[in-house]
Design a protein around this motif. Structure first.
Motif, PDB file in Angstrom:
ATOM      1  N   ILE A  37       1.807  -3.449   1.576  1.00  0.00           N
ATOM      2  CA  ILE A  37       2.807  -4.222   0.831  1.00  0.00           C
ATOM      3  C   ILE A  37       4.205  -3.954   1.384  1.00  0.00           C
ATOM      4  CG2 ILE A  37       3.976  -4.396  -1.404  1.00  0.00           C
ATOM      5  CD1 ILE A  37       1.208  -4.118  -2.707  1.00  0.00           C
ATOM      6  N   SER A  38       4.509  -2.688   1.674  1.00  0.00           N
ATOM      7  CA  SER A  38       5.849  -2.387   2.186  1.00  0.00           C
ATOM      8  C   SER A  38       6.044  -2.925   3.599  1.00  0.00           C
ATOM      9  CB  SER A  38       6.112  -0.882   2.142  1.00  0.00           C
ATOM     10  OG  SER A  38       5.186  -0.195   2.950  1.00  0.00           O
ATOM     11  N   ILE A  39       5.020  -2.853   4.442  1.00  0.00           N
ATOM     12  CA  ILE A  39       5.139  -3.374   5.808  1.00  0.00           C
ATOM     13  C   ILE A  39       5.333  -4.882   5.789  1.00  0.00           C
ATOM     14  CG2 ILE A  39       3.860  -3.744   7.956  1.00  0.00           C
ATOM     15  CD1 ILE A  39       2.581  -0.951   7.439  1.00  0.00           C
ATOM     16  N   VAL A  40       4.520  -5.573   5.008  1.00  0.00           N
ATOM     17  CA  VAL A  40       4.638  -7.032   4.936  1.00  0.00           C
ATOM     18  C   VAL A  40       5.985  -7.438   4.344  1.00  0.00           C
ATOM     19  CG1 VAL A  40       3.716  -9.063   3.745  1.00  0.00           C
ATOM     20  CG2 VAL A  40       2.167  -7.485   4.869  1.00  0.00           C
ATOM     21  N   GLY A  41       6.434  -6.725   3.312  1.00  0.00           N
ATOM     22  CA  GLY A  41       7.724  -7.046   2.707  1.00  0.00           C
ATOM     23  C   GLY A  41       8.876  -6.903   3.683  1.00  0.00           C
ATOM     24  N   LEU A  42       8.872  -5.825   4.453  1.00  0.00           N
ATOM     25  CA  LEU A  42       9.966  -5.620   5.409  1.00  0.00           C
ATOM     26  C   LEU A  42       9.912  -6.636   6.547  1.00  0.00           C
ATOM     27  CD1 LEU A  42      10.110  -1.753   5.468  1.00  0.00           C
ATOM     28  CD2 LEU A  42      11.891  -3.294   4.691  1.00  0.00           C
ATOM     29  N   PHE A  43       8.715  -6.947   7.034  1.00  0.00           N
ATOM     30  CA  PHE A  43       8.643  -7.941   8.101  1.00  0.00           C
ATOM     31  C   PHE A  43       8.993  -9.344   7.594  1.00  0.00           C
ATOM     32  CE2 PHE A  43       5.803  -4.923  10.565  1.00  0.00           C
ATOM     33  CZ  PHE A  43       6.813  -4.615  11.463  1.00  0.00           C
TER      34      PHE A  43
END
Length: 86
Positions: A37-43
């Motif tokens: 979730i954090s990786i997708v949100g930042l990208f």
């Protein structure tokens, strides 16, 4: 601050062999969900949101890459048998 302690505790539970296998699998799935979730949100912040400065996009990109590297390190530790390097 308490989220960091909780997150680190779940990571430690996923690494240890003193708990049952289903608990370790559940902890690994929970940690993976948080990481993804954090990786997708930042990208998404980097590539989808318009009107941001280049510096802000670079900061979000570097944060996303750092989280991705930490997640791959976490998965590498989980995959190794008994915590020993092959």
């Amino acid at each position: 601050m308490w989220m960091d302690a909780l997150f680190q505790g779940i990571i430690d539970l996923a690494h240890t062999e003193r708990v049952s296998r289903p608990v370790r699998i559940l902890c690994a799935c929970l940690i993976s969900l948080v990481f993804l979730i954090s990786i997708v949100g930042l990208f998404l912040l980097v590539f989808v949101i318009e009107g941001q400065s280049l510096l802000r996009r670079m900061v979000f990109l570097l944060m996303g890459l750092a989280i991705l590297v930490y997640y791959l390190h976490f998965l590498n530790i989980l995959v190794r048998k008994g915590g020993k390097k092959p």
